[in-house]
Enzyme design. Structure first.
Site, PDB file in Angstrom:
ATOM      1  N   SER A   1       0.573  -1.193  -0.111  1.00 54.77           N
ATOM      2  CA  SER A   1       0.087  -0.014   0.118  1.00 54.77           C
ATOM      3  C   SER A   1       0.821   1.302  -0.028  1.00 54.77           C
ATOM      4  O   SER A   1       2.216   1.254   0.575  1.00 54.77           O
ATOM      5  CB  SER A   1      -0.753  -0.068   1.306  1.00 54.77           C
ATOM      6  OG  SER A   1      -1.554   1.178   1.636  1.00 54.77           O
TER       7      SER A   1
ATOM      8  N   TYR B   1      -2.355  -1.295  10.677  1.00 48.42           N
ATOM      9  CA  TYR B   1      -2.625  -1.800   9.131  1.00 48.42           C
ATOM     10  C   TYR B   1      -1.391  -1.590   8.523  1.00 48.42           C
ATOM     11  O   TYR B   1      -0.611  -2.111   7.620  1.00 48.42           O
ATOM     12  CB  TYR B   1      -3.807  -1.096   8.700  1.00 48.42           C
ATOM     13  CG  TYR B   1      -3.992  -1.392   7.071  1.00 48.42           C
ATOM     14  CD1 TYR B   1      -4.050  -2.493   6.477  1.00 48.42           C
ATOM     15  CD2 TYR B   1      -3.822  -0.263   6.209  1.00 48.42           C
ATOM     16  CE1 TYR B   1      -3.944  -2.657   5.191  1.00 48.42           C
ATOM     17  CE2 TYR B   1      -3.606  -0.422   4.782  1.00 48.42           C
ATOM     18  CZ  TYR B   1      -3.957  -1.666   4.334  1.00 48.42           C
ATOM     19  OH  TYR B   1      -3.857  -2.034   2.731  1.00 48.42           O
TER      20      TYR B   1
ATOM     21  N   LYS C   1       1.982  -3.660   6.764  1.00 46.86           N
ATOM     22  CA  LYS C   1       2.384  -3.473   5.517  1.00 46.86           C
ATOM     23  C   LYS C   1       3.884  -3.105   5.220  1.00 46.86           C
ATOM     24  O   LYS C   1       4.710  -3.879   4.331  1.00 46.86           O
ATOM     25  CB  LYS C   1       1.547  -2.608   4.769  1.00 46.86           C
ATOM     26  CG  LYS C   1       0.119  -2.996   4.268  1.00 46.86           C
ATOM     27  CD  LYS C   1      -0.050  -4.123   3.495  1.00 46.86           C
ATOM     28  CE  LYS C   1      -1.454  -4.677   3.256  1.00 46.86           C
ATOM     29  NZ  LYS C   1      -1.731  -5.696   2.425  1.00 46.86           N
TER      30      LYS C   1
HETATM   31  P1  NAD Z   1     -10.826  -7.491   0.707  1.00 50.91           P
HETATM   32  O1  NAD Z   1     -11.130  -7.610   2.007  1.00 50.91           O
HETATM   33  O2  NAD Z   1     -12.010  -7.284  -0.080  1.00 50.91           O
HETATM   34  O3  NAD Z   1      -9.965  -9.004   0.286  1.00 50.91           O
HETATM   35  C1  NAD Z   1      -9.192  -9.525   1.121  1.00 50.91           C
HETATM   36  C2  NAD Z   1      -9.556 -11.013   1.078  1.00 50.91           C
HETATM   37  O4  NAD Z   1      -8.756 -11.945   2.152  1.00 50.91           O
HETATM   38  C3  NAD Z   1     -11.173 -11.417   1.856  1.00 50.91           C
HETATM   39  O5  NAD Z   1     -11.586 -12.115   0.858  1.00 50.91           O
HETATM   40  C4  NAD Z   1     -11.004 -12.238   2.976  1.00 50.91           C
HETATM   41  O6  NAD Z   1     -11.942 -13.307   3.607  1.00 50.91           O
HETATM   42  C5  NAD Z   1      -9.412 -12.524   2.896  1.00 50.91           C
HETATM   43  N1  NAD Z   1      -8.877 -12.830   4.263  1.00 50.91           N
HETATM   44  C6  NAD Z   1      -8.527 -12.052   5.174  1.00 50.91           C
HETATM   45  N2  NAD Z   1      -8.000 -12.813   6.044  1.00 50.91           N
HETATM   46  C7  NAD Z   1      -7.582 -13.899   5.748  1.00 50.91           C
HETATM   47  C8  NAD Z   1      -6.740 -15.147   6.140  1.00 50.91           C
HETATM   48  N3  NAD Z   1      -6.293 -15.052   7.405  1.00 50.91           N
HETATM   49  N4  NAD Z   1      -6.735 -16.151   5.426  1.00 50.91           N
HETATM   50  C9  NAD Z   1      -7.223 -16.108   4.133  1.00 50.91           C
HETATM   51  N5  NAD Z   1      -7.993 -15.209   3.540  1.00 50.91           N
HETATM   52  C10 NAD Z   1      -8.004 -14.146   4.351  1.00 50.91           C
HETATM   53  O7  NAD Z   1      -9.809  -6.508   0.552  1.00 50.91           O
HETATM   54  P2  NAD Z   1      -9.171  -5.728  -1.042  1.00 50.91           P
HETATM   55  O8  NAD Z   1      -9.589  -4.438  -0.925  1.00 50.91           O
HETATM   56  O9  NAD Z   1      -9.471  -6.775  -2.066  1.00 50.91           O
HETATM   57  O10 NAD Z   1      -7.370  -5.972  -0.580  1.00 50.91           O
HETATM   58  C11 NAD Z   1      -6.654  -6.912  -1.100  1.00 50.91           C
HETATM   59  C12 NAD Z   1      -5.181  -6.596  -0.493  1.00 50.91           C
HETATM   60  O11 NAD Z   1      -4.837  -5.287  -0.942  1.00 50.91           O
HETATM   61  C13 NAD Z   1      -5.056  -6.499   0.970  1.00 50.91           C
HETATM   62  O12 NAD Z   1      -4.027  -7.076   1.322  1.00 50.91           O
HETATM   63  C14 NAD Z   1      -5.190  -4.852   1.223  1.00 50.91           C
HETATM   64  O13 NAD Z   1      -4.363  -4.595   2.475  1.00 50.91           O
HETATM   65  C15 NAD Z   1      -4.350  -4.474  -0.090  1.00 50.91           C
HETATM   66  N6  NAD Z   1      -4.730  -3.040  -0.494  1.00 50.91           N
HETATM   67  C16 NAD Z   1      -5.882  -2.758  -0.244  1.00 50.91           C
HETATM   68  C17 NAD Z   1      -6.417  -1.390  -0.786  1.00 50.91           C
HETATM   69  C18 NAD Z   1      -7.861  -0.885  -0.942  1.00 50.91           C
HETATM   70  O14 NAD Z   1      -8.111   0.259  -0.737  1.00 50.91           O
HETATM   71  N7  NAD Z   1      -8.760  -1.691  -1.232  1.00 50.91           N
HETATM   72  C19 NAD Z   1      -5.330  -0.417  -0.885  1.00 50.91           C
HETATM   73  C20 NAD Z   1      -4.143  -0.846  -0.529  1.00 50.91           C
HETATM   74  C21 NAD Z   1      -3.794  -2.330  -0.349  1.00 50.91           C
HETATM   75  N1  UFG Z   2     -13.296  10.561   3.089  1.00 48.03           N
HETATM   76  C1  UFG Z   2     -14.577  11.033   3.637  1.00 48.03           C
HETATM   77  N2  UFG Z   2     -15.782  10.365   3.876  1.00 48.03           N
HETATM   78  C2  UFG Z   2     -15.803   9.300   4.129  1.00 48.03           C
HETATM   79  C3  UFG Z   2     -14.657   8.525   3.766  1.00 48.03           C
HETATM   80  C4  UFG Z   2     -13.755   9.013   3.250  1.00 48.03           C
HETATM   81  O1  UFG Z   2     -14.459  12.478   3.402  1.00 48.03           O
HETATM   82  O2  UFG Z   2     -16.963   8.746   4.714  1.00 48.03           O
HETATM   83  C5  UFG Z   2     -12.390  11.045   2.729  1.00 48.03           C
HETATM   84  C6  UFG Z   2     -11.081  10.755   3.550  1.00 48.03           C
HETATM   85  O3  UFG Z   2     -11.039  11.543   4.569  1.00 48.03           O
HETATM   86  C7  UFG Z   2     -10.178  10.729   2.631  1.00 48.03           C
HETATM   87  C8  UFG Z   2     -10.724  10.341   1.172  1.00 48.03           C
HETATM   88  O4  UFG Z   2     -12.140  10.404   1.349  1.00 48.03           O
HETATM   89  O5  UFG Z   2      -9.740  12.162   2.405  1.00 48.03           O
HETATM   90  C9  UFG Z   2     -10.302   8.929   0.873  1.00 48.03           C
HETATM   91  O6  UFG Z   2     -10.537   8.059   2.061  1.00 48.03           O
HETATM   92  P1  UFG Z   2     -10.524   6.592   1.799  1.00 48.03           P
HETATM   93  O7  UFG Z   2     -10.730   6.077   2.981  1.00 48.03           O
HETATM   94  O8  UFG Z   2     -11.197   5.920   0.698  1.00 48.03           O
HETATM   95  O9  UFG Z   2      -8.943   6.135   1.372  1.00 48.03           O
HETATM   96  P2  UFG Z   2      -7.842   6.578   2.271  1.00 48.03           P
HETATM   97  O10 UFG Z   2      -6.851   7.495   1.181  1.00 48.03           O
HETATM   98  O11 UFG Z   2      -7.694   7.016   3.308  1.00 48.03           O
HETATM   99  O12 UFG Z   2      -7.283   5.146   2.329  1.00 48.03           O
HETATM  100  C10 UFG Z   2      -6.080   4.499   1.625  1.00 48.03           C
HETATM  101  C11 UFG Z   2      -6.231   3.150   1.494  1.00 48.03           C
HETATM  102  C12 UFG Z   2      -5.497   2.423   2.525  1.00 48.03           C
HETATM  103  C13 UFG Z   2      -4.408   3.080   3.097  1.00 48.03           C
HETATM  104  C14 UFG Z   2      -4.630   4.370   3.529  1.00 48.03           C
HETATM  105  C15 UFG Z   2      -3.749   5.079   4.565  1.00 48.03           C
HETATM  106  O13 UFG Z   2      -7.408   2.614   1.173  1.00 48.03           O
HETATM  107  O14 UFG Z   2      -5.350   0.948   2.274  1.00 48.03           O
HETATM  108  O15 UFG Z   2      -4.996   4.983   2.355  1.00 48.03           O
HETATM  109  O16 UFG Z   2      -2.656   5.342   3.491  1.00 48.03           O
HETATM  110  F1  UFG Z   2      -3.852   2.485   4.329  1.00 48.03           F
END
Ligand code: NAD
Ligand code: UFG
Length: 353
Positions: free
Chosen positions: A134, A161, A165
């Site tokens: 991330s 979190y 990472k």
């Molecule tokens: P998600 O929660 O939709 O998918 C994660 C999946 O992992 C889920 O299906 C969950 O059931 C499974 N899981 C959780 N713990 C587990 C375990 N112990 N064993 C097996 N399966 C398990 O999340 P996502 O948005 O698809 O994110 C995927 C990856 O990308 C994550 O590692 C997340 O940290 C990373 N990531 C996501 C974002 C975002 O904004 N979505 C941003 C940066 C990084």
């Molecule tokens: N926001 C609102 N209202 C909401 C939700 C979000 O105003 O109800 C704003 C947040 O304050 C931020 C923007 O929308 O300014 C984006 O927020 P998100 O929660 O969608 O995304 P973030 O940038 O906070 O989160 C991301 C990734 C994470 C990571 C995190 C911190 O999704 O994986 O950045 O770096 F960890």
């Protein structure tokens, strides 16, 4: 570039967390590129009905095994039985706020889970890993655009979190130094949003969404009354935070590009790539784009800043373009359009199995 641009026919890939948001879209693209996909997931944040949708959109079903990544023995068996060559590791917990309440769970699932996966890979002689990292690893003090040459800043991250990472990335550095035949690619996602253009797959958060786009979608579809914008007094053009939103299908395709690159390169070691567009949008711009895409009014008010939010963060995406030949193609309008298609067609997310 699309899934058929890659030479991945018959590659045997294990996708951890493949029932989740990003994992399911990536599994679909891998299937479409001719890979043999095995998904493991413990379903803590997903449902098996997503597999029906993957099946519908690719005409083949991945192998699915319900297991926890921390069950080293079972995961080793799955790898051996399916003759796995590459692992794409999405499984983990991802809610920033929750991670400040239950850090033990986050370190156990994310960090120990990755150690367990690496142990299983060693047992099963699997030597290639692509890891979902991330942009949070850059910490809260780095000035955008963020480039991969910046150091990981564990101290500059305010939540378990993000720290988990960062610590995983540092661990993977040590593993690749010590294991000369191990290939690891860390992909630092910025803000993944959107959904499959068909409206059949998308993000299905449990309970109150933590992230902006799913919250906005739920307001648009009438499930929630209004959005609270966290802060409008930031030093940004409209006072709200800037983020680098990228379409989940672009992101999925990026994983295929990373896999293809790893295979062509044929050289082990650790590489890191930003996955973003390089073009930031404000919260108010997202609201406007979503209103246009959905034809719905999105009521909102301004609330306090959310702890840990940075005013502005976006990627320098050049390295991924240069080395992987991958760049994003979807616009913010398209991200909103596809999120809306998904939300409108599936107001309650995936059906229960
Ligand atoms: P998600 O929660 O939709 O998918 C994660 C999946 O992992 C889920 O299906 C969950 O059931 C499974 N899981 C959780 N713990 C587990 C375990 N112990 N064993 C097996 N399966 C398990 O999340 P996502 O948005 O698809 O994110 C995927 C990856 O990308 C994550 O590692 C997340 O940290 C990373 N990531 C996501 C974002 C975002 O904004 N979505 C941003 C940066 C990084
Ligand atoms: N926001 C609102 N209202 C909401 C939700 C979000 O105003 O109800 C704003 C947040 O304050 C931020 C923007 O929308 O300014 C984006 O927020 P998100 O929660 O969608 O995304 P973030 O940038 O906070 O989160 C991301 C990734 C994470 C990571 C995190 C911190 O999704 O994986 O950045 O770096 F960890």
């Amino acid at each position: 570039m699309n899934s058929s641009s890659f030479n991945l026919q018959n590659k045997r890939v294990l996708v951890t967390g493949g029932a989740g948001f990003i994992g399911s879209h990536t599994a679909l693209e891998l299937q479409n590129a001719g890979c043999k996909v095995t998904i493991i997931d413990n379903l803590t944040n997903s449902k098996t009905t997503v597999l029906d949708r993957i099946n519908e959109l690719s005409e083949t079903t991945p192998v699915f095994i319900k297991t926890d990544i921390r069950d080293t023995e079972k995961v080793t068996r799955v790898m051996k039985e399916n003759d796995i060559e590459d692992v794409i590791h999405f499984a983990g917990l991802k809610a920033v706020g929750e991670s400040t309440q239950i850090p033990d769970e986050y370190y156990d699932v994310n960090f120990n889970g990755t150690v367990s996966l690496l142990n299983a890979m060693k047992e099963a002689a699997v030597k290639s890993l692509i890891f979902s990292s991330s942009a949070t690893v850059y910490g809260e003090n780095a000035n955008p655009p963020l480039t991969e040459t910046l150091a990981i800043d564990v101290q500059g991250i305010s939540h378990a979190y993000g720290r988990s990472k960062a610590m995983i990335e540092l661990m993977l550095e040590d593993y690749t130094r010590a294991n000369k035949d191990l290939s690891v690619t860390c992909l630092r996602y910025f803000n993944p949003v959107g959904a499959h253009p068909s409206g059949k797959m998308g993000e299905d958060p449990k309970g109150l969404p933590n992230n902006l786009m799913p919250f906005v979608s739920q307001v648009a579809v009438g499930k929630r009354e209004k959005l609270t914008v966290f802060g409008n007094d930031y030093n940004t053009p409209d006072g709200t935070c800037l983020r680098d939103y990228l379409h989940v299908c672009d992101l999925a395709e990026g994983h295929l590009a990373a896999l293809d690159y790893r295979i062509k390169k044929g050289k082990p070691g650790l590489e890191v790539f930003n996955f973003g567009t390089g073009k930031p949008s404000s919260v108010l711009e997202v609201i406007k784009a979503f209103e246009k895409a959905s034809g719905k009014n999105i009521p909102y008010d301004f609330g306090d800043r959310r702890p840990g939010d940075v005013p502005s963060t976006y990627a320098d995406p050049v390295l991924a373009k240069e080395k992987l030949g991958w760049e994003t193609k979807y616009t913010l309008d398209e991200m909103c359009k596809h999120s809306w298609n998904w939300q409108n067609d599936n107001p309650d997310g995936y059906p229960d199995s």
